[in-house]
Design a protein around this motif. Structure first.
Motif, PDB file in Angstrom:
ATOM      1  N   SER A  80      -0.160 -29.049  17.301  1.00 37.34           N
ATOM      2  CA  SER A  80       0.400 -29.939  16.296  1.00 37.34           C
ATOM      3  C   SER A  80       1.902 -29.790  16.413  1.00 37.34           C
ATOM      4  O   SER A  80       2.453 -28.743  16.048  1.00 37.34           O
ATOM      5  CB  SER A  80      -0.078 -29.557  14.894  1.00 37.34           C
ATOM      6  OG  SER A  80       0.519 -30.402  13.931  1.00 37.34           O
ATOM      7  N   GLY A  81       2.547 -30.814  16.961  1.00 42.29           N
ATOM      8  CA  GLY A  81       3.941 -30.643  17.337  1.00 42.29           C
ATOM      9  C   GLY A  81       4.026 -29.647  18.464  1.00 42.29           C
ATOM     10  O   GLY A  81       3.356 -29.786  19.494  1.00 42.29           O
ATOM     11  N   ALA A 279       8.445 -36.861  11.804  1.00 41.45           N
ATOM     12  CA  ALA A 279       7.580 -35.703  12.007  1.00 41.45           C
ATOM     13  C   ALA A 279       7.942 -34.586  11.035  1.00 41.45           C
ATOM     14  O   ALA A 279       7.058 -33.926  10.459  1.00 41.45           O
ATOM     15  CB  ALA A 279       7.690 -35.212  13.446  1.00 41.45           C
ATOM     16  N   GLN A 282       6.566 -35.289   7.745  1.00 34.62           N
ATOM     17  CA  GLN A 282       5.097 -35.364   7.762  1.00 34.62           C
ATOM     18  C   GLN A 282       4.593 -36.755   7.400  1.00 34.62           C
ATOM     19  O   GLN A 282       3.623 -36.927   6.653  1.00 34.62           O
ATOM     20  CB  GLN A 282       4.477 -34.312   6.842  1.00 34.62           C
ATOM     21  CG  GLN A 282       4.776 -32.893   7.283  1.00 34.62           C
ATOM     22  CD  GLN A 282       4.091 -31.853   6.422  1.00 34.62           C
ATOM     23  OE1 GLN A 282       3.945 -32.016   5.213  1.00 34.62           O
ATOM     24  NE2 GLN A 282       3.663 -30.757   7.048  1.00 34.62           N
ATOM     25  N   SER A 310       5.059 -38.208  21.255  1.00 31.44           N
ATOM     26  CA  SER A 310       5.702 -37.479  20.164  1.00 31.44           C
ATOM     27  C   SER A 310       5.011 -37.755  18.839  1.00 31.44           C
ATOM     28  O   SER A 310       4.743 -36.829  18.057  1.00 31.44           O
ATOM     29  CB  SER A 310       7.173 -37.885  20.087  1.00 31.44           C
ATOM     30  OG  SER A 310       7.807 -37.280  18.980  1.00 31.44           O
ATOM     31  N   HIS A 314       2.420 -35.057  16.402  1.00 33.47           N
ATOM     32  CA  HIS A 314       2.745 -34.693  15.025  1.00 33.47           C
ATOM     33  C   HIS A 314       1.822 -35.374  14.025  1.00 33.47           C
ATOM     34  O   HIS A 314       2.146 -35.501  12.846  1.00 33.47           O
ATOM     35  CB  HIS A 314       4.199 -35.050  14.716  1.00 33.47           C
ATOM     36  CG  HIS A 314       5.196 -34.165  15.408  1.00 33.47           C
ATOM     37  ND1 HIS A 314       5.757 -34.485  16.631  1.00 33.47           N
ATOM     38  CD2 HIS A 314       5.696 -32.945  15.071  1.00 33.47           C
ATOM     39  CE1 HIS A 314       6.584 -33.520  17.003  1.00 33.47           C
ATOM     40  NE2 HIS A 314       6.565 -32.574  16.081  1.00 33.47           N
TER      41      HIS A 314
END
Length: 882
Positions: A80-81, A279, A282, A310, A314
């Motif tokens: 996640s990221g 990101a 959120q 990207s 995220h």
């Protein structure tokens, strides 16, 4: 030699909560990431993983877990990221077995990470020859036990020394594929719902300049009455304070509170920094209206890939770039996040369009026809969110009853067919697909080239129950009918009206579309009153032999249009029959033909009877498709591994592929229950005579060189040779026909007499395997009388293939001849379908001729070409395209 890094194992995945993440093989430079991940995992989760307290990883552990060979030891991580949130691995026990284990960060447990890792590990293991997984789980680790138990495999349990031992075969089963598809459906539907039903949003790139795209979008959002907070972002926000009455901020990160959706209208070089900002905040989803990506060339395509990568890493889905935006008319949302100046009326139709240029015209047509939409989505470059995602969403959306699609290209037609086939059982799907070939793909759309004939694409739609129309006008014509009227209960039509001419046109149109008309058109006086129309309609609606009604009306001098319209609308609203009309030359669902609000019970009107009947015919065929049984994909006793062993051997020796030799063809076909009639290649007359003696007369002599193969009309196939003399004459004649060319002669024992058919398959880069069927012969070849279907085929698909060709009557007793063994033909079609679906390296397969007799059939010839293949567009592991 260790296998190279398997880049094709990388995938973007949708998790149970609709968010996205990135999955890939672990690598040595993930050491620090692994340590940080392990530090965040609770002591309980560590204990469940290792069965002992294990507070930290040693240097040896870190090296063992990150430095794998991608064969005997495989590790996959989910990111996640830049943060690792889950890891799974398998370690080979022997040639075909491996032990599997997972560890998921506590904060991310319950999001479906374990099941995603299991699917991808199983796919990787099968690729490496592993066929069975073994796992050891503590009884208290309920989450992990559930992951294995609910995966759809047949799991064997054993309990020993306080540990549950699980063993299961990881070969895909019907149940495991159903489980995967169900999870995929729920996750992807939720991911689109998060995008289309935001609780708050920000327009990035909004300015005070009226004509800019950013301010236009902001004004449209505000004018639509969006029910949540709206924010504006502009780099100069410190000096602006507000835009269009909305508080403005310099960045998304500065916006107070949660932001679900970001609408990006900034120059292309600013998009990636904004995505990074989203990101941090959120944000759940992005609508990228900005252009300047894949449609501009290679550099733009690279920027587009970075954008999607990207965003997905995220947790964000992307609509666009180069998107027209979307509209949601749900009263609880009320959002026009598009460039359309006005919201369409609220309705029950979901509309997906790949064309932004057509967006405004399409929405204007919706309003002009008196129709309404539940939601409208423009995909732009379709870098992430596609029509398939919307099919997942609309299947569960209670506000949508009919789905309309304007498609310019296909990224994953196999998945489309799978999803549409399921959706069409509940809700009609109407499509206009521009272009009848692979040409004309819009700039910016990443699509594999297709070599398939246009008929194969048509077959894909028919199999899925999708209604394909020729243009936008027909798309709306059919959708208006499906949105307002019940599905026809049958194909019998009654025609009534106050014009003999229009009635005659409607009658001719029904005949041309194969809709039987009950009696003659019921013709009222041109000046017939509303009451006369009421009585005539009542009689038609009471007639049990009538399924649908075509009503035609032209304005007389005396009758009141509104009164007749009210009578027709009231009768349709109360009755159960399907009604279409040609009323005053109107198009759509005019106010006059509504018994109340627009929707069920209103009567669609068409300018001409022909257009009304064409829409009715489409709805009738769809209703017939929906009433028929779904069919089943038959279970077969096949040996996939035997076929794969041959394929692997040939492609190892010849990496670019080649045609199989006769013994090799048998080795490929026999595991699928297919066998060829024995044939003996001969290089001289003496060899031919010897082969005939061995096989026994009568025999056939055939040329197999491509120019002469199957050319009975040229004399290159000689049948029923009953003695050596006839064989000598036939041999000399074919040699003369071939000239200096090697005729490739073979001798076969004569098969029983019957009808020749041809059954084959082709592996297409876009569609995957395509199965074909036709009656043999030059005339059939010239006419293109072939049926196509996309595997996996059900028993009904195979039956329809046989009956759909124009020469089909020859199989069923044409002009007094004996009916032939059609069941045997269908069985071979299904066997070829299964082979083509299982082994994508079979680039071409043709069984020709196949002689069908009264009982049984004989495959007299077969050609197979193997070639290395790319990964199919619909795989047996959940992953987003791109």
């Amino acid at each position: 030699m260790e296998p190279p890094y398997p880049a094709h194992w990388e995938a973007d995945v949708v998790l149970r909560d609709g968010a996205t993440a990135h999955l890939r093989p672990i690598a040595p430079d993930d050491a620090d990431r692994l340590v940080a991940f392990y530090d965040r995992v609770s002591d309980e989760s560590k204990y469940f993983r290792f069965f002992v307290p294990y507070p930290r990883l040693s240097e040896r552990d870190i090296a063992r877990f990150t430095d794998v060979d991608h064969d005997a030891r495989v590790g996959l991580i989910v990111l996640s990221g830049e943060d690792m949130i889950a890891v799974g691995r398998y370690d080979r026990i022997d040639a075909t077995s491996a032990e599997v284990a997972f560890l998921v960060e506590d904060a991310h447990q319950g999001r479906g990470l374990g099941s995603v890792l299991l699917e991808h590990l199983a796919a990787a293991a099968r690729e490496r020859g592993v066929r069975r997984f073994v796992a050891e789980v503590l009884p208290a680790n309920r989450r992990m036990l559930t992951v294995f138990q609910d995966a759809g495999y047949q799991v064997n349990h054993a309990f020993e020394e306080g540990v549950v031992s699980l063993t299961f075969d990881i070969s895909p089963t019907e149940h495991s594929l159903e489980v995967m598809a169900s999870r995929e459906h729920r996750a992807e539907a939720l991911s689109v719902q998060r995008l289309l039903r935001p609780r708050s949003l920000v327009v990035v790139g909004a300015s005070r300049t009226y004509a800019t795209v950013g301010q236009t979008l902001l004004r449209h959002v505000l004018a639509s009455g969006f029910t949540g907070p709206v924010y504006a972002v502009n780099p100069g926000a410190a000096a602006l304070a507000e835009v269009a009455g909305v508080a403005a901020y310099a960045s998304v990160a500065e916006v107070p509170g949660q932001v679900d959706l970001a609408i990006l209208a900034v120059p292309p070089d600013q998009v990636l920094p904004v995505v990074a900002d989203c990101a941090v905040k959120q944000v759940r989803g992005l609508v990228v209206v900005s252009a300047g990506f894949a449609e501009t060339g290679a550099r733009g395509r690279e920027a587009q890939q970075l954008l999607v990568r990207s965003a997905r890493s995220h947790g964000m889905r992307v609509l666009g770039p180069n998107s027209f935006g979307f509209i949601n008319t749900d009263p609880q949302v009320r959002l026009n996040a598009s460039l359309a100046p006005e919201m369409p009326p609220s309705g029950r139709i979901g509309f997906f369009s790949q064309s932004g240029a057509l967006g405004i015209a399409i929405l204007q047509a919706v309003a002009a026809r008196g129709m309404g939409l539940s939601s409208f989505v423009s995909a732009g470059n379709r870098a992430d969110v596609s029509g398939n995602d919307l099919l997942q969403f609309w299947e569960e959306d209670p506000a949508t009853d009919v789905v309309m699609l304007y498609l310019e290209s296909f990224g994953n037609p196999r998945k489309f067919a799978r999803l549409a086939r399921r959706l069409a059982r509940r809700k009609p799907v109407v499509v206009v697909k521009s272009g009848r070939s692979a040409h004309g793909i819009p700039v910016g759309h990443t699509v594999r080239a297709s070599r398939a004939p246009a008929e194969a694409m048509d077959a894909l739609f028919r199999q899925a129950g999708v209604i394909r129309t020729e243009n936008i006008h027909q798309l709306f014509d059919v959708a208006a009918l499906l949105d307002t009227q019940p599905l026809p209960a049958g194909d019998r039509v009654a025609i009534l009206g106050n014009s003999d001419a229009l009635g005659a046109l409607a009658f001719d149109a029904c005949e041309s579309w194969g809709l039987p008309v009950v009696g003659e058109p019921l013709s009222l006086r041109p000046e017939a009153s509303a009451d006369e129309f009421r009585q005539a309609l009542a009689a038609v609606f009471e007639d049990p032999t009538v399924d649908s009604v075509v009503a035609v009306f032209i304005p007389p001098l005396l009758a009141q249009d509104e009164e007749v319209a009210a009578v027709l609308a009231a009768a349709a609203a109360k009755g159960t029959k399907t009604v279409v009309s040609t009323f005053l030359g109107m198009r759509g669902v005019p106010e006059q033909l509504r018994a109340g609000a627009a929707g069920k019970g209103a009567v669609p009107s068409y300018p001409t009877p022909e257009e009304a009947v064409r829409a009715l015919a489409a709805a009738t065929r769809y209703a017939q498709w929906r009433r028929r049984p779904a069919g089943v994909v038959p279970q077969m006793d096949v040996d996939v591994q035997a076929a794969r062993a041959l394929v692997d051997q040939v492609l190892t020796e010849t990496p670019n592929g080649r045609a199989l030799r006769r013994p090799e063809i048998s080795r490929l076909l026999n595991p699928y229950g297919l066998s060829c009639w024995p044939s003996t290649p001969v290089a001289s007359l003496q060899e031919a005579l010897g082969a005939a003696e061995q096989l026994g007369y009568p025999v056939a002599l055939k040329a197999t060189t491509p120019r002469l193969r199957h050319r009975v009309d040229l004399g290159a196939v000689r049948l029923d040779l009953s003695d050596p003399e006839e064989l000598r004459h036939a041999y000399a004649a074919i040699e003369e026909l071939a000239g200096p060319e090697d005729a490739g002669l073979v001798v076969q024992r004569m098969a029983p007499h019957g009808l020749t058919v041809v059954i084959g398959s082709t592996e297409d880069p876009l569609l995957g395997p395509i199965v074909s069927f036709g009656v043999g012969g030059v005339a059939t070849d010239l006419l293109g009388d072939r049926a196509f279907r996309i595997p996996p085929l059900t028993d009904l698909d195979a039956a329809e293939m046989v009956t759909s060709v124009r020469a089909a009557p020859l199989l069923f007793g044409y002009r007094g001849s004996d009916p032939l063994d059609v069941d045997a033909v269908e069985r071979v079609i299904l066997q070829v379908s299964r082979l083509a679906d299982d082994v994508p390296e079979v680039s071409q397969l043709e069984l020709n001729p196949v002689v069908v007799c009264r009982q049984g059939l004989a495959v007299l010839g077969a050609e197979v070409h193997l070639a290395p293949t790319v990964v199919r567009t619909d795989t047996i592991r959940r992953s987003l395209p791109g």
